[in-house]
Design an enzyme around this catalytic site. Structure first.
Site, PDB file in Angstrom:
ATOM      1  N   ASP A 328       0.823  -1.215   0.000  1.00 12.10           N
ATOM      2  CA  ASP A 328       0.000   0.000   0.000  1.00 12.10           C
ATOM      3  C   ASP A 328       0.855   1.261   0.000  1.00 12.10           C
ATOM      4  O   ASP A 328       0.472   2.290   0.549  1.00 12.10           O
ATOM      5  CB  ASP A 328      -0.968   0.019   1.198  1.00 12.10           C
ATOM      6  CG  ASP A 328      -1.999   1.142   1.098  1.00 12.10           C
ATOM      7  OD1 ASP A 328      -2.360   1.519  -0.028  1.00 12.10           O
ATOM      8  OD2 ASP A 328      -2.427   1.653   2.144  1.00 12.10           O
ATOM      9  N   CYS A 634     -14.833   3.635  10.148  1.00 12.56           N
ATOM     10  CA  CYS A 634     -15.437   4.800  10.801  1.00 12.56           C
ATOM     11  C   CYS A 634     -15.393   4.705  12.323  1.00 12.56           C
ATOM     12  O   CYS A 634     -15.103   5.691  13.011  1.00 12.56           O
ATOM     13  CB  CYS A 634     -16.884   4.973  10.355  1.00 12.56           C
ATOM     14  SG  CYS A 634     -17.076   5.359   8.602  1.00 12.56           S
TER      15      CYS A 634
END
Length: 703
Positions: A328, A634
């Site tokens: 990543d 979240c």
């Protein structure tokens, strides 16, 4: 009445005639009415800084403004001019300011126009993302910025639209769907405009089988002009252009079944002199190269800077920071265009500090590497070979044969999306540097039969553990770096493992915020702190500066948002309560007289009484696995929220099976940005609910 033939009359007529002729000559030499400025007058890197019309202010994306009315000598008198309270949702966004009007996109792409001198609301436009985004509400938090061009504003939306608004009224002029039916692409980055065109990319490589591309539209009409694919598609379908055919030679296996990735979700720059647009591209989909390209290869154009002809979108050159990327380590961080004197001659360069821990200086005319050096702790490579431009990787960095590897930097990067800045005045790059490592492995991953989870859940093809015991873990700094000598000029520690974006100015100033609510101004040449303001909320977004009514202002949006809130362990001990922390616009000027109201009291983190709770470790474990797929982005790792969304351990909603189902499965709070998870079975809901209640019970025990 004088006789017509008199000498006096003739002289008078001659004088009048001469005056008329001379006057006419003089008038003919005077310039006509001033022409209106070109639409890109303030977007040029040489502009005077009156406006801030784009994400990084100008085409060169330097996040620098030459204005110096606020400077190192008087910044101590900088004070609040006005504030404006925003609604719910992501506030980590960078505004634009043009002709005395400030434009902001926050939450789910709610765009507002305010008088830049007073903060008075002029208009508001809601793009109604929650009504149409569906599963895409699960994977992001809103837009990080907007763009202005020729009386129009441009915002992206989480459901993939690019929307043009009239800057005077907020009325929608056109809307273009940039994604494809049923795909997992979504927009979180700011559009960029150049030469009457607007360009946009998307995210989605972490949560869907996504093939990255960028698209350019006519800024006036929304007509699609060109599209460039970042990774090649299925060879059986033919390639869109020669660049795709070239890139396909660097892939193996059936990569197209996984999409490939490469999404350009953040970084663009434009060189008007050569009419070149530069695209910073993302990581692979999935992250693990052993799955998407099992035979290896560079996997172009992942993790690259790609130069395209701005008129046609045709490939010109690329530089890849991580060939065959598997961690990543995307290259979607800000790219600064600059002219630097290197080894005795001026070079037109592009500067980038991507995630991987190096700072790169590249010749932007041909993509050749000039220099690259480490700016943070790096374990995956020893150096970058300047002859080949390729990294010298550390043995074991790709965690072979089921082994693990301690990777620095982690997937957060040594530089995340928070903007860096370059000052032509000091010649320094200012980087919101992060330090964190992680243990990477694919020991428990079925590499041959791997499938991505459904419904936009993250699927990486590998595991990583951020819980390292290291003095550097979850630390950060404001780093000033000389790109010519590739050495540190100065550094100031900041709190925790995340910090805010950067603004540099001609007043020898650098502005940056921190997650504990401090907004500071530093001397750009020395790093000495000159001014500080208690913003009462995390400062993650980068400030901007501009003139309104002849007065220089500094403006920033405050409040926690985006990836900074995923891991509460990285917040330096600061607890951010999503329900009570204000999300605001703060605007400053020399001699401002406004003041913030007292901050709302942050309630103590406590689990409400749950007398019906009974431990069930097996059910909680199943629910925890589901939580990591559906909820962690979240509500935080282990349900420990970092301020992006409420901490579920302090909620009494999980006490009621009916209330929990109404919100989680039936979508009772979609309008507030809480996605609907309609696919969850009763058994899955029960597991999720048990996991959250178990985490709440553990909180009670720990206290």
């Amino acid at each position: 009445m004088r006789p017509r033939g008199s000498r006096i009359g003739g002289l008078a007529r001659l004088a009048v005639t001469s005056a008329i002729l001379l006057g006419g000559l003089a008038l003919s030499q005077q310039p006509g009415p001033a022409s209106p400025p070109a639409p890109d007058a303030q977007l040029r890197d040489t502009s005077d800084g009156t406006d801030w019309p784009g994400y990084g202010r100008t085409y060169g994306e330097q996040h620098y403004n030459p204005l110096d009315a606020i400077n190192a000598g008087n910044v101590a008198r900088l004070s609040l001019a006005w504030s404006y309270d925003l609604g719910p949702g992501n506030p980590a966004s960078i505004p634009v300011a043009v002709d005395g009007v400030l434009y902001v996109s926050s939450g789910l792409s709610v765009v507002r126009a305010l008088d830049a001198a007073t903060g008075k609301l002029l208009w508001e436009h809601d793009t109604r993302v929650a009504d149409v985004a569906g599963d895409k509400l699960r994977v992001a938090w809103g837009i990080r910025g907007i763009a202005w061009w020729d009386g129009k504003l441009y915002t992206g939306t989480q459901d993939g639209r690019l929307v043009a608004l009239d800057a005077k009224t907020g009325t929608e002029i056109w809307s273009a769907q940039t994604t494809l039916p049923g795909d997992g692409r979504f927009i979180t980055g700011a559009p960029r405009v150049f030469d009457g065109k607007v360009i946009i990319g998307q995210g989605g490589a972490d949560s869907a089988d996504t093939r990255g591309y960028v698209t350019t539209y006519d800024a006036a009409t929304g007509k699609q002009l060109w599209r460039f694919y970042i990774v090649p598609g299925n060879p059986a379908d033919g390639f869109e252009d020669e660049a795709q055919a070239m890139a396909a030679k660097t892939w193996t296996g059936r990569w197209w079944e996984h999409g490939g990735g490469g999404t350009a979700w953040n970084a663009f720059a434009y060189d008007a002199e050569t009419d070149t647009v530069f695209v910073g591209t993302g990581n692979g989909a999935p992250w693990n190269q052993k799955i998407r390209s099992p035979g290896g290869g560079d996997n172009l154009f992942l993790c690259s800077i790609v130069a395209l002809d701005a008129k046609t979108g045709r490939y010109r050159w690329h530089y890849q920071v991580n060939p065959g990327e598997t961690w990543d380590f995307n290259a979607a961080m800000d790219m600064h265009l600059a002219d630097l004197r290197i080894a005795g001659r001026m070079r037109k360069v592009l500067i980038q500090a991507p995630k991987n821990g190096f700072l790169y200086v590249i010749d932007r005319t041909d993509g050749k590497l000039i220099s690259a050096e480490k700016i943070a702790k790096v374990t995956w490579a020893s150096r970058i070979d300047l002859a080949t431009g390729r990294p010298i990787e550390t043995p074991g960095a790709r965690f072979p044969d089921g082994k693990s590897f301690e990777l620095w930097p982690s997937e957060r990067g040594a530089h995340s999306w928070m903007p860096s800045a370059f000052s032509p005045k000091t010649g320094l790059v200012y980087i919101p540097k992060l330090e964190a490592g992680a243990i990477y492995s694919d020991r428990n991953v079925d590499l041959k039969n791997w499938k991505r989870p459904d419904h936009n859940a993250p699927g990486l093809g590998e595991t990583f553990d951020l819980a390292l015991k290291d003095p550097l873990q979850n630390t950060s700094a404001l780093l000033a770096w000389d790109p010519v000598t590739q050495r540190k000029a100065w550094s100031v520690p900041t709190l925790g493992g995340f910090n805010g974006g950067i603004l540099a100015t001609g007043g020898n100033l650098v502005f940056q915020g921190e997650i504990d609510g401090r907004l500071s101004a530093y001397a750009a040449d020395s790093g000495r702190r000159l001014w500080q303001f208690a913003a009462q909320a995390a400062v993650v977004a980068a400030p901007i500066t501009y003139r309104a009514g002849g007065v220089q202002y500094v403006t920033v949006l405050v409040g926690m948002g985006t990836t900074a809130g995923v891991d509460a362990r990285a917040l330096g001990g600061v607890r951010i309560d999503a329900r009570t922390q204000m999300k605001r616009i703060l605007s400053f000027r020399i001699g401002g007289t406004a003041a913030l109201p007292p901050p709302p009291e942050t309630p103590p983190l406590a689990a409400p009484a749950d007398p019906d709770y009974r431990p069930d470790p097996a059910l909680a474990t199943r629910g925890g696995a589901l939580f990591n797929l559906r909820c962690v982005a979240c509500h935080g790792i282990d349900a420990q929220a970092g301020g992006t969304a409420p901490d579920l351990r302090s909620s009494d909603v999980p006490h009621s099976a009916e209330a929990f189902a109404a919100i989680v499965r039936d979508g009772a709070l979609v309008e507030n940005g809480m996605p609907r998870f309609g696919e969850l079975s009763d058994a899955e809901l029960a597991g999720l609910r048990q996991f959250v209640r178990a985490r709440a019970a553990a909180l009670c025990t720990s206290r």
